[in-house]
Design a protein around this motif. Sequence first.
Motif, PDB file in Angstrom:
ATOM      1  N   SER A  75       0.823  -1.215   0.000  1.00 22.63           N
ATOM      2  CA  SER A  75       0.000   0.000   0.000  1.00 22.63           C
ATOM      3  C   SER A  75       0.852   1.258   0.000  1.00 22.63           C
ATOM      4  O   SER A  75       0.433   2.304  -0.511  1.00 22.63           O
ATOM      5  CB  SER A  75      -0.941   0.005   1.216  1.00 22.63           C
ATOM      6  N   ASP A  76       2.063   1.185   0.584  1.00 22.61           N
ATOM      7  CA  ASP A  76       2.958   2.340   0.543  1.00 22.61           C
ATOM      8  C   ASP A  76       3.336   2.706  -0.895  1.00 22.61           C
ATOM      9  O   ASP A  76       3.596   3.874  -1.200  1.00 22.61           O
ATOM     10  CB  ASP A  76       4.239   2.052   1.330  1.00 22.61           C
TER      11      ASP A  76
ATOM     12  N   ILE B  23       1.412   5.473  -2.708  1.00 18.28           N
ATOM     13  CA  ILE B  23       1.881   6.841  -2.479  1.00 18.28           C
ATOM     14  C   ILE B  23       3.167   7.075  -3.264  1.00 18.28           C
ATOM     15  O   ILE B  23       3.315   8.078  -3.963  1.00 18.28           O
ATOM     16  CB  ILE B  23       2.118   7.089  -0.972  1.00 18.28           C
TER      17      ILE B  23
ATOM     18  N   GLN C 190      -0.125  13.170  -2.388  1.00 18.77           N
ATOM     19  CA  GLN C 190       0.406  13.751  -1.167  1.00 18.77           C
ATOM     20  C   GLN C 190       1.295  14.916  -1.581  1.00 18.77           C
ATOM     21  O   GLN C 190       2.327  14.720  -2.230  1.00 18.77           O
ATOM     22  CB  GLN C 190       1.190  12.725  -0.348  1.00 18.77           C
TER      23      GLN C 190
ATOM     24  N   LEU D  40       6.352   8.145   6.223  1.00 14.12           N
ATOM     25  CA  LEU D  40       5.498   7.039   5.817  1.00 14.12           C
ATOM     26  C   LEU D  40       5.591   5.872   6.805  1.00 14.12           C
ATOM     27  O   LEU D  40       6.391   5.873   7.721  1.00 14.12           O
ATOM     28  CB  LEU D  40       5.882   6.558   4.419  1.00 14.12           C
TER      29      LEU D  40
ATOM     30  N   HIS E  41       2.976   2.234   7.974  1.00 12.38           N
ATOM     31  CA  HIS E  41       1.869   1.877   8.856  1.00 12.38           C
ATOM     32  C   HIS E  41       2.013   0.471   9.439  1.00 12.38           C
ATOM     33  O   HIS E  41       1.111  -0.011  10.118  1.00 12.38           O
ATOM     34  CB  HIS E  41       0.528   2.000   8.113  1.00 12.38           C
TER      35      HIS E  41
ATOM     36  N   TYR F 139      -0.216   7.708   5.846  1.00 17.30           N
ATOM     37  CA  TYR F 139      -0.906   7.385   4.606  1.00 17.30           C
ATOM     38  C   TYR F 139      -1.614   8.592   4.004  1.00 17.30           C
ATOM     39  O   TYR F 139      -2.814   8.538   3.716  1.00 17.30           O
ATOM     40  CB  TYR F 139      -1.884   6.224   4.832  1.00 17.30           C
ATOM     41  N   THR F 140      -0.900   9.652   3.828  1.00 16.76           N
ATOM     42  CA  THR F 140      -1.327  10.889   3.178  1.00 16.76           C
ATOM     43  C   THR F 140      -2.220  11.743   4.084  1.00 16.76           C
ATOM     44  O   THR F 140      -2.830  11.253   5.039  1.00 16.76           O
ATOM     45  CB  THR F 140      -2.058  10.667   1.830  1.00 16.76           C
TER      46      THR F 140
ATOM     47  N   TYR G  46      -5.895  10.765   4.598  1.00 19.13           N
ATOM     48  CA  TYR G  46      -6.193   9.789   5.657  1.00 19.13           C
ATOM     49  C   TYR G  46      -5.658  10.260   7.004  1.00 19.13           C
ATOM     50  O   TYR G  46      -5.148   9.471   7.784  1.00 19.13           O
ATOM     51  CB  TYR G  46      -5.630   8.426   5.284  1.00 19.13           C
TER      52      TYR G  46
ATOM     53  N   GLY H  37       4.005   8.358  10.043  1.00 21.35           N
ATOM     54  CA  GLY H  37       4.020   6.919  10.188  1.00 21.35           C
ATOM     55  C   GLY H  37       5.198   6.388  10.975  1.00 21.35           C
ATOM     56  O   GLY H  37       5.973   7.136  11.583  1.00 21.35           O
TER      57      GLY H  37
ATOM     58  N   GLN I 143     -10.774  -1.759   4.048  1.00 22.99           N
ATOM     59  CA  GLN I 143      -9.647  -1.903   4.950  1.00 22.99           C
ATOM     60  C   GLN I 143      -9.951  -2.967   6.005  1.00 22.99           C
ATOM     61  O   GLN I 143     -11.095  -3.139   6.430  1.00 22.99           O
ATOM     62  CB  GLN I 143      -9.369  -0.570   5.664  1.00 22.99           C
TER      63      GLN I 143
END
Length: 384
Positions: free
Chosen positions: A40-41, A44, A51, A57, A59, A127-128, A131, A136, A329
């Motif tokens: 998921s990173d 971005i 972003q 970053l 999570h 996550y931007t 969100y 992170g 999610q």
Amino acid sequence: MKAAVFHRPGKITCDTVDDPKLEKPDDIIVRVTATAICGSDLHIYDGFLPQLKNMVLGHEFMGIVEDAGAAVTSVAKGDRVVVPFPVACGGCFFCGHGLPGHCEHSNDNYGPEGGLLKQKGGALFGYTDLYGGYDGGQAEYVRVPYANFGPRKVNPDFSDEQVLFLTDIFPTGYTAIDWANLQGGETVAVFGCGPVGLMAQKVAWLKGAGRVIGIDREPYRLETAQRTAKSETINFKDTDPVEAIREMTDGRGADVCVDAVGLEAERSVLDKLGNIVHMQMGTINALRMCCSAVRRGGHVSIVGVYGMSYDNFPIGQIFDKGLKLSAGQAPVHKYIDDLIDHVESGRVQLDDIITHRLSLDQVSHGYDIFKKKQDNCVKVVLTP
């Protein structure tokens, strides 16, 4: 402190930034001992999720509680914790209904609409700004809000690598299979043999599947699925996976298909041209394959990330086949205590998918090889 900072698409570097501080009474500061780069990173990193300013970053992280606010009662300084990737308050309507990813209080951009640039659900670490804008855990330290609800203490007998993936990829793979409500003996086909897809394959066996099939185009990822999840595999670069799955299931298709790929699946030239016409990014090719490969009346679980609406969504096929779809999610807080038990009891191993162990200083290299699928990279763990 050192931290992995996103500057612009394609540029993430290890920089020196200010240490985080307690901001609210139920905050904690965690000294990160292990963190990971997630698929998921890459959304971005590749610019699929916008972003505009620099951001730390990450999570997927765990560590030691370094400091705690006056209202924190569930953990204390010195405790070793894993931290679920959604930022959730624990007290709103959605948190109370087992849906922490839709927390009403953690994200200033929260709203009922949803969509790429519209109102979002709950916040996510690193996550931007869409969100929540929370820095992170690809860092030496991280502020964790709502600490009475999120962090979980972990057994000192287990190494960081044995429990780190309780933060995201194990709960996400678990979610995909749990949504399908297996009764035992089902054929489960997982599109994507990256970290989440591998976890979904492992969980399918835990939940009683009779047959598990992993689909990917990278031979090293298929080998990892065979080795770590004991799955049958299909290389869709060489074989039509839909036809292959039907041949394996008496022509019907799999009982359950999991889309563990999302918007960054392989795209044709026509797909790319269509994106320009329809102002889209990425593709729903993985989802389309799932809808074709699943049997009539079957279940499709979507845990690969999609950030927008898409033209040619196969609603007619979904209706005609009577498919059940679940998406979103993972509600990590809902599952994490049971998942900790799975790890501690030895029913599942999580760390056997790690291929690269790097220092935080090497984060740029880690993102590069993960993105480009170089050096047989399946999962990167970073040590601050």
